[in-house]
Design an enzyme around this catalytic site. Structure first.
Site, PDB file in Angstrom:
ATOM      1  N   TYR A 134       0.861  -1.188   0.000  1.00 31.84           N
ATOM      2  CA  TYR A 134       0.000   0.000   0.000  1.00 31.84           C
ATOM      3  C   TYR A 134       0.895   1.234   0.000  1.00 31.84           C
ATOM      4  O   TYR A 134       1.861   1.305   0.766  1.00 31.84           O
ATOM      5  CB  TYR A 134      -0.880   0.001   1.260  1.00 31.84           C
ATOM      6  CG  TYR A 134      -1.739   1.241   1.380  1.00 31.84           C
ATOM      7  CD1 TYR A 134      -3.044   1.250   0.893  1.00 31.84           C
ATOM      8  CD2 TYR A 134      -1.242   2.404   1.967  1.00 31.84           C
ATOM      9  CE1 TYR A 134      -3.837   2.394   0.984  1.00 31.84           C
ATOM     10  CE2 TYR A 134      -2.023   3.547   2.057  1.00 31.84           C
ATOM     11  CZ  TYR A 134      -3.311   3.533   1.567  1.00 31.84           C
ATOM     12  OH  TYR A 134      -4.094   4.665   1.661  1.00 31.84           O
TER      13      TYR A 134
ATOM     14  N   GLU B 180      -3.722   7.413  -4.145  1.00 31.69           N
ATOM     15  CA  GLU B 180      -3.673   6.145  -3.415  1.00 31.69           C
ATOM     16  C   GLU B 180      -3.393   4.993  -4.381  1.00 31.69           C
ATOM     17  O   GLU B 180      -4.112   4.814  -5.367  1.00 31.69           O
ATOM     18  CB  GLU B 180      -4.998   5.895  -2.692  1.00 31.69           C
ATOM     19  CG  GLU B 180      -4.954   4.658  -1.807  1.00 31.69           C
ATOM     20  CD  GLU B 180      -6.272   4.413  -1.092  1.00 31.69           C
ATOM     21  OE1 GLU B 180      -7.308   4.282  -1.777  1.00 31.69           O
ATOM     22  OE2 GLU B 180      -6.268   4.371   0.155  1.00 31.69           O
TER      23      GLU B 180
END
Ligand code: ADP
Ligand code: MG
Length: 399
Positions: free
Chosen positions: A119, A207
């Site tokens: 991530y 993101e």
């Protein structure tokens, strides 16, 4: 302003970030053509909606054990069949709410052989006024869940705007992701490119979930979500062109045409107020008396009669609205202009719900006179507290 995954990847590619080959498709035929062009042997059919969690999402119209909104398939026929199932149907994910979102676009992408999923996100940290990185080895899943149950697996740092991105930032990301050798080098390179993209395009959030290491040792952006700072869009015509209005609230789009500060909410009391602070206070006091606002609306200081009319029409067009509260404390904004706007809007579209008007300030007598002479069924109020109580009472009685 948000954009789709395929658009985000195109933006990142401009800055040299590693993304997979892919082609957007609006029909099953286009999906088939895209699949042939990409060549396989593995394809991923990805629903394009402004919400995450698509892989684990469910289509309302399909059986509960049908596959989700991101599908890995191994033939051109399967690409086409999946496209047929997805397009026009409603995908419900953890982020869409129960209503879900209709899938109108797909992204056909070449399948990656994934070794690890990470991530990585970037955002504006308002506390430090800097661009911050959030990195975790726990990719491909809900980062809120990671933050909750294993916060030690999340690493964050921010970048000093005076020095910009530095090699040590890249090393920090590599360390957080436990990468070494060539992959650490790739991480450093990626971080530099992402920072350049983020600042050049005035992003507010980027993101990447997941950022992957492929089986042949390449770092790759496999999913991308970008939000742009709406106040800076005027500097980026290319970004503005990526806007997909079908993903946005129709009332908010209409409001933006009239330069109204309008945000749709879930309650039943429509509010028309001047000044953001007063609008907040009005929403608070509606809640205090037991109901919820249907919107935030600041008509601004210098609103014209046309803008006020447009604002009132947007409020009345909302089927959730069971009562309207107009709360104007006129300083720059003149009460008679507000009154004229309200009367003009009601003449056009009628008024089916109770309306409470509280006017105070410049030209207040003229404003009150206009409303009185219009014959409108208006409940007058003296102050904010009185106005909120009156609209809540009127809505309860009208039920
Ligand atoms: P969402 O976050 O909305 O569920 P993603 O793009 O992250 O959508 O896709 C979900 C999962 O599907 C990813 O975590 C990854 O495991 C897999 N996936 C996505 N794109 C590809 C691809 N091009 N090749 C292989 N697997 C993929
Ligand atoms: Mg994802």
């Amino acid at each position: 302003m948000n954009i789709h995954e395929y658009q985000a990847k195109a933006v990142l590619k401009e800055f040299g970030a590693p993304v997979s080959r892919g082609i957007p498709a609006f029909t099953p035929e286009e999906a088939e053509k895209a699949a042939r062009e990409l060549g396989g042997p593995v394809w991923v059919v990805k629903s394009q909606i402004h919400a995450g969690g698509r892989g684990k999402g469910k289509f309302k119209e399909l059986s509960p054990d049908a596959k989700g909104g991101v599908r890995v398939v191994k033939s051109v026929e399967e690409v086409k069949a999946s496209a047929k199932e997805m397009l026009g149907n409603t995908l419900v994910t953890l982020q869409t709410g129960d209503a879900g979102k209709q899938v109108n676009r797909l992204y056909i992408e070449e399948g990656a052989a994934i070794d690890k999923e990470f991530y990585l996100s970037m955002l504006i940290d308002r506390e430090t006024s800097r661009v911050a990185f959030v990195v975790s080895t726990e990719g491909g899943m809900d980062i809120e869940e990671v933050a909750h149950s294993t916060p030690e697996k999340i690493v964050t740092f921010s970048v000093d705007p005076a020095t910009g991105i530095q090699p040590h930032h890249g090393r920090a990301v590599a360390k957080a992701l436990k990468l070494s050798g060539d992959l650490a080098k790739q991480a450093g390179d990626l971080v530099t490119k992402l920072y350049a993209a983020f600042t050049a395009k005035d992003m507010s959030m980027l993101e990447i979930n997941p950022l992957v290491v492929t089986k042949d040792g390449q770092l790759k952006v496999l999913d991308a979500k970008i939000s742009f700072d709406s106040n800076a869009i005027y500097r980026h015509a290319d970004v503005a062109a990526l806007r997909d209005e079908t993903e946005e609230d129709a009332k908010e789009i209409e409001a933006s045409k009239f330069e109204l500060n309008y945000i749709a909410l879930d309650g039943t009391i429509g509010c028309m107020v001047n000044g953001a602070g007063l609008a907040m206070a009005t929403m608070d006091i509606i809640k205090l008396y037991g109901m919820e606002p249907a919107n935030f609306l600041d008509v601004g200081g210098g609103a014209t009669k046309e803008r006020v009319t447009a604002a009132f029409k947007i409020i009345t067009a909302d089927p959730k609205v069971k009562g309207i509260l107009v709360n104007i404390f006129g300083g720059i904004m003149k009460c008679d202009v507000i009154a004229e706007g309200v009367v003009a809007a009601v003449k056009d579209v009628g008024l089916k719900v109770p309306l409470v008007v509280r006017l105070e300030g410049t030209n207040v007598e003229a404003g009150k006179k206009i409303i009185k002479e219009s014959g409108l069924n208006v409940i007058a109020a003296d102050d904010l507290d009185d106005a909120a109580q009156k609209i809540v009472k009127a809505v309860k009685e009208a039920k």
